[in-house]
Every structure is written in C-alpha cells, then in structure tokens.
Design a protein around this motif. Structure first.
Motif, PDB file in Angstrom:
ATOM      1  N   SER A   1     -25.219 -83.264 -48.250  1.00  0.00           N
ATOM      2  CA  SER A   1     -26.483 -82.156 -48.225  1.00  0.00           C
ATOM      3  C   SER A   1     -27.084 -82.432 -49.715  1.00  0.00           C
ATOM      4  O   SER A   1     -26.446 -82.842 -50.570  1.00  0.00           O
ATOM      5  CB  SER A   1     -25.810 -80.963 -48.115  1.00  0.00           C
ATOM      6  OG  SER A   1     -25.166 -80.468 -49.222  1.00  0.00           O
ATOM      7  N   ASN A   2     -28.376 -81.998 -49.697  1.00  0.00           N
ATOM      8  CA  ASN A   2     -29.310 -81.945 -50.743  1.00  0.00           C
ATOM      9  C   ASN A   2     -28.316 -81.059 -52.146  1.00  0.00           C
ATOM     10  O   ASN A   2     -28.585 -81.460 -53.149  1.00  0.00           O
ATOM     11  CB  ASN A   2     -30.499 -81.258 -50.735  1.00  0.00           C
ATOM     12  CG  ASN A   2     -31.447 -82.394 -50.012  1.00  0.00           C
ATOM     13  OD1 ASN A   2     -31.132 -83.487 -49.775  1.00  0.00           O
ATOM     14  ND2 ASN A   2     -32.601 -81.716 -49.607  1.00  0.00           N
ATOM     15  N   GLU A   3     -27.689 -80.161 -51.782  1.00  0.00           N
ATOM     16  CA  GLU A   3     -27.110 -79.009 -52.299  1.00  0.00           C
ATOM     17  C   GLU A   3     -25.967 -79.870 -53.003  1.00  0.00           C
ATOM     18  O   GLU A   3     -25.547 -79.812 -54.241  1.00  0.00           O
ATOM     19  CB  GLU A   3     -26.789 -77.625 -51.674  1.00  0.00           C
ATOM     20  CG  GLU A   3     -27.600 -76.937 -51.408  1.00  0.00           C
ATOM     21  CD  GLU A   3     -28.455 -77.461 -49.771  1.00  0.00           C
ATOM     22  OE1 GLU A   3     -27.711 -78.552 -49.321  1.00  0.00           O
ATOM     23  OE2 GLU A   3     -29.533 -76.731 -49.407  1.00  0.00           O
ATOM     24  N   SER A   4     -25.119 -80.612 -52.456  1.00  0.00           N
ATOM     25  CA  SER A   4     -23.797 -81.198 -53.010  1.00  0.00           C
ATOM     26  C   SER A   4     -24.491 -82.551 -53.784  1.00  0.00           C
ATOM     27  O   SER A   4     -23.696 -82.581 -54.963  1.00  0.00           O
ATOM     28  CB  SER A   4     -22.966 -81.851 -51.784  1.00  0.00           C
ATOM     29  OG  SER A   4     -23.299 -82.724 -51.003  1.00  0.00           O
ATOM     30  N   VAL A   5     -25.471 -83.062 -53.651  1.00  0.00           N
ATOM     31  CA  VAL A   5     -25.879 -84.398 -54.459  1.00  0.00           C
ATOM     32  C   VAL A   5     -26.481 -83.736 -55.652  1.00  0.00           C
ATOM     33  O   VAL A   5     -26.357 -84.114 -56.773  1.00  0.00           O
ATOM     34  CB  VAL A   5     -27.164 -85.104 -53.596  1.00  0.00           C
ATOM     35  CG1 VAL A   5     -27.706 -85.763 -54.653  1.00  0.00           C
ATOM     36  CG2 VAL A   5     -26.557 -85.793 -52.524  1.00  0.00           C
TER      37      VAL A   5
ATOM     38  N   ALA B   1     -25.980 -82.790 -61.376  1.00  0.00           N
ATOM     39  CA  ALA B   1     -26.120 -81.903 -62.744  1.00  0.00           C
ATOM     40  C   ALA B   1     -24.862 -82.000 -63.436  1.00  0.00           C
ATOM     41  O   ALA B   1     -24.962 -82.223 -64.822  1.00  0.00           O
ATOM     42  CB  ALA B   1     -26.208 -80.556 -62.062  1.00  0.00           C
ATOM     43  N   THR B   2     -23.831 -82.362 -62.882  1.00  0.00           N
ATOM     44  CA  THR B   2     -22.456 -82.403 -63.478  1.00  0.00           C
ATOM     45  C   THR B   2     -22.205 -83.685 -64.232  1.00  0.00           C
ATOM     46  O   THR B   2     -21.896 -83.953 -65.374  1.00  0.00           O
ATOM     47  CB  THR B   2     -21.233 -82.338 -62.455  1.00  0.00           C
ATOM     48  OG1 THR B   2     -21.364 -80.966 -61.768  1.00  0.00           O
ATOM     49  CG2 THR B   2     -19.835 -82.411 -63.176  1.00  0.00           C
ATOM     50  N   ALA B   3     -22.836 -84.846 -63.422  1.00  0.00           N
ATOM     51  CA  ALA B   3     -22.739 -85.943 -64.047  1.00  0.00           C
ATOM     52  C   ALA B   3     -23.802 -86.114 -65.280  1.00  0.00           C
ATOM     53  O   ALA B   3     -23.236 -86.660 -66.345  1.00  0.00           O
ATOM     54  CB  ALA B   3     -23.273 -87.042 -63.315  1.00  0.00           C
ATOM     55  N   LEU B   4     -24.807 -85.599 -65.404  1.00  0.00           N
ATOM     56  CA  LEU B   4     -25.822 -85.573 -66.393  1.00  0.00           C
ATOM     57  C   LEU B   4     -25.298 -84.822 -67.482  1.00  0.00           C
ATOM     58  O   LEU B   4     -25.397 -85.311 -68.776  1.00  0.00           O
ATOM     59  CB  LEU B   4     -27.463 -85.303 -65.979  1.00  0.00           C
ATOM     60  CG  LEU B   4     -28.124 -86.111 -64.983  1.00  0.00           C
ATOM     61  CD1 LEU B   4     -29.234 -85.445 -64.519  1.00  0.00           C
ATOM     62  CD2 LEU B   4     -28.144 -87.387 -65.815  1.00  0.00           C
ATOM     63  N   HIS B   5     -24.876 -83.527 -67.344  1.00  0.00           N
ATOM     64  CA  HIS B   5     -24.102 -82.635 -68.112  1.00  0.00           C
ATOM     65  C   HIS B   5     -23.220 -83.314 -69.134  1.00  0.00           C
ATOM     66  O   HIS B   5     -23.423 -83.435 -70.125  1.00  0.00           O
ATOM     67  CB  HIS B   5     -23.654 -81.257 -67.503  1.00  0.00           C
ATOM     68  CG  HIS B   5     -23.225 -80.064 -68.300  1.00  0.00           C
ATOM     69  ND1 HIS B   5     -22.769 -79.254 -67.715  1.00  0.00           N
ATOM     70  CD2 HIS B   5     -22.980 -80.076 -69.663  1.00  0.00           C
ATOM     71  CE1 HIS B   5     -22.592 -78.115 -68.733  1.00  0.00           C
ATOM     72  NE2 HIS B   5     -22.506 -78.976 -70.019  1.00  0.00           N
TER      73      HIS B   5
ATOM     74  N   PHE C   1     -30.684 -78.804 -63.328  1.00  0.00           N
ATOM     75  CA  PHE C   1     -31.229 -79.863 -62.742  1.00  0.00           C
ATOM     76  C   PHE C   1     -31.866 -79.382 -61.679  1.00  0.00           C
ATOM     77  O   PHE C   1     -31.700 -78.516 -60.701  1.00  0.00           O
ATOM     78  CB  PHE C   1     -29.997 -80.550 -62.223  1.00  0.00           C
ATOM     79  CG  PHE C   1     -30.456 -81.752 -61.295  1.00  0.00           C
ATOM     80  CD1 PHE C   1     -30.583 -83.047 -61.644  1.00  0.00           C
ATOM     81  CD2 PHE C   1     -30.331 -81.770 -59.814  1.00  0.00           C
ATOM     82  CE1 PHE C   1     -31.012 -84.103 -61.100  1.00  0.00           C
ATOM     83  CE2 PHE C   1     -30.758 -82.811 -59.191  1.00  0.00           C
ATOM     84  CZ  PHE C   1     -31.005 -83.774 -59.588  1.00  0.00           C
ATOM     85  N   VAL C   2     -33.261 -80.129 -61.581  1.00  0.00           N
ATOM     86  CA  VAL C   2     -34.240 -79.530 -60.523  1.00  0.00           C
ATOM     87  C   VAL C   2     -34.645 -80.855 -59.961  1.00  0.00           C
ATOM     88  O   VAL C   2     -34.986 -81.765 -60.630  1.00  0.00           O
ATOM     89  CB  VAL C   2     -35.413 -78.894 -60.883  1.00  0.00           C
ATOM     90  CG1 VAL C   2     -36.298 -78.681 -60.109  1.00  0.00           C
ATOM     91  CG2 VAL C   2     -34.966 -77.582 -61.917  1.00  0.00           C
ATOM     92  N   ALA C   3     -34.407 -80.956 -58.564  1.00  0.00           N
ATOM     93  CA  ALA C   3     -35.049 -81.957 -57.701  1.00  0.00           C
ATOM     94  C   ALA C   3     -36.237 -81.316 -56.952  1.00  0.00           C
ATOM     95  O   ALA C   3     -35.718 -80.806 -55.817  1.00  0.00           O
ATOM     96  CB  ALA C   3     -34.029 -82.647 -56.910  1.00  0.00           C
TER      97      ALA C   3
ATOM     98  N   PHE D   1     -29.533 -76.822 -59.528  1.00  0.00           N
ATOM     99  CA  PHE D   1     -28.346 -76.656 -59.676  1.00  0.00           C
ATOM    100  C   PHE D   1     -28.076 -76.502 -61.299  1.00  0.00           C
ATOM    101  O   PHE D   1     -28.665 -77.105 -61.932  1.00  0.00           O
ATOM    102  CB  PHE D   1     -27.313 -77.792 -59.168  1.00  0.00           C
ATOM    103  CG  PHE D   1     -25.719 -77.450 -59.337  1.00  0.00           C
ATOM    104  CD1 PHE D   1     -25.286 -76.929 -58.112  1.00  0.00           C
ATOM    105  CD2 PHE D   1     -25.145 -77.762 -60.389  1.00  0.00           C
ATOM    106  CE1 PHE D   1     -23.980 -76.492 -58.077  1.00  0.00           C
ATOM    107  CE2 PHE D   1     -23.821 -77.227 -60.501  1.00  0.00           C
ATOM    108  CZ  PHE D   1     -23.394 -76.633 -59.591  1.00  0.00           C
ATOM    109  N   ILE D   2     -27.180 -75.545 -61.582  1.00  0.00           N
ATOM    110  CA  ILE D   2     -27.044 -75.107 -63.024  1.00  0.00           C
ATOM    111  C   ILE D   2     -25.611 -75.430 -63.268  1.00  0.00           C
ATOM    112  O   ILE D   2     -24.668 -74.828 -62.646  1.00  0.00           O
ATOM    113  CB  ILE D   2     -27.527 -73.604 -63.275  1.00  0.00           C
ATOM    114  CG1 ILE D   2     -28.913 -73.447 -63.098  1.00  0.00           C
ATOM    115  CG2 ILE D   2     -27.199 -73.565 -64.668  1.00  0.00           C
ATOM    116  CD1 ILE D   2     -29.288 -71.922 -62.743  1.00  0.00           C
TER     117      ILE D   2
END
Length: 156
Positions: free
Chosen positions: A90-94, A99-103, A120-122, A129-130
């Motif tokens: 889902s877009n939410e899980s992606v 967000a976690t990877a970039l953080h 993170f905003v797409a 996602f925050i």
C-alpha cells in the motif's frame, strides 16, 4: 508544541500536485550534505529535500525558518511527487518504509538522544508519514493522536 503543530499543518497546506517520475529511496539525496540536489541552491546546509521543486522558494524558506526555531528536536522534510510502489504494498506502507529509511540514512537527530523527526510527503501518492525517534516520543503528550493518524492525504 504549538510550533510543531504549525509545522505539520503548514506542510499539509502547501501540498500541491505535480507529475514526475517515481523515485526510489536511493534517488533522494541528503539535504544536509547536498542541498543543491534537493532544490535548495545557494545555501550550505538544509533540512528540506524537495527534489522536484514542488514548493516555492518562499515556502521552503518559511518552513526551514520554523524548523530552525524548534529546540531540542531536529526535523527534516522529504517531499517528492511519488514513490516507487508495487502492486503488493500500500502507499501507506511504502511511505513508512521511505520515511524510516531516509530518517536513518540522513542521520536526523542526535544519535545518543534519538531526537529526530523526518516528515515524508509523497504528493501524487497522497500520503505522508512522520518518522519519530524513540527519544522524543515521550515529549509529545498527544503523540498517540499523530501515531494513529500518521498517514495524511494531501488535497488540492
């Protein structure tokens, strides 16, 4: 706390739609190292990566100013047009994954205090996602509200 809420609301308000090629996590540069690759030319360091330049320069300057006023927390923002999703996620899980990877890759926050936040905003995926470091979740008395509603939908 009011400033932090303002920051989150400001990001939601300035969401606009644009069409660009989907990006993988590795395609998003670190604005703290290469701000010019993140749409932040003319400055030596930034905490905003807007690779597709979806926000105006003025919006990015206001956003960066607000984030610089927040003490004891380091906040970074990644804004892209869309993620590189597949049929099985889902877009939410992606958005959570990005967000976690970039953080972690950008090293947002103090390593010992774990006080970083990555927003993170797409835009075209209409997700947000925050990602929050464990060290600051206790500081947010209403973090459970954000936690349960952490995927936001940007509207026109």
């Amino acid at each position: 706390m009011l400033t932090t809420m303002f920051l989150f609301l400001y990001i939601l308000i300035i969401c606009t739609f644009a069409k660009h090629v989907p990006l993988s996590i590795d395609d998003i540069p670190n604005p703290m190292i290469s701000p010019e690759l993140c749409g932040r030319s003319g400055i030596s360091k930034s905490v905003i990566c807007d690779i597709h330049e979806l926000l105006s320069v003025d919006d990015k300057n206001v956003l960066e100013g607000v984030m610089n006023e927040i003490k004891d927390i380091e906040i970074a923002v990644a804004i892209i047009s869309e993620t590189n999703t597949n049929l099985f996620e889902s877009n939410e899980s992606v958005a959570h994954k990005y967000a976690t990877a970039l953080h972690n890759a950008w090293g947002v926050g103090d390593k010992d205090l774990n006080n970083g936040v990555l927003i993170f905003v797409a835009i075209d995926d209409r997700t947000m996602f925050i990602s929050v470091g464990d060290g600051i979740q206790k500081q947010f008395t209403d973090w459970k509200i954000w936690e349960s509603n952490r995927v936001w939908y940007c509207r026109n």
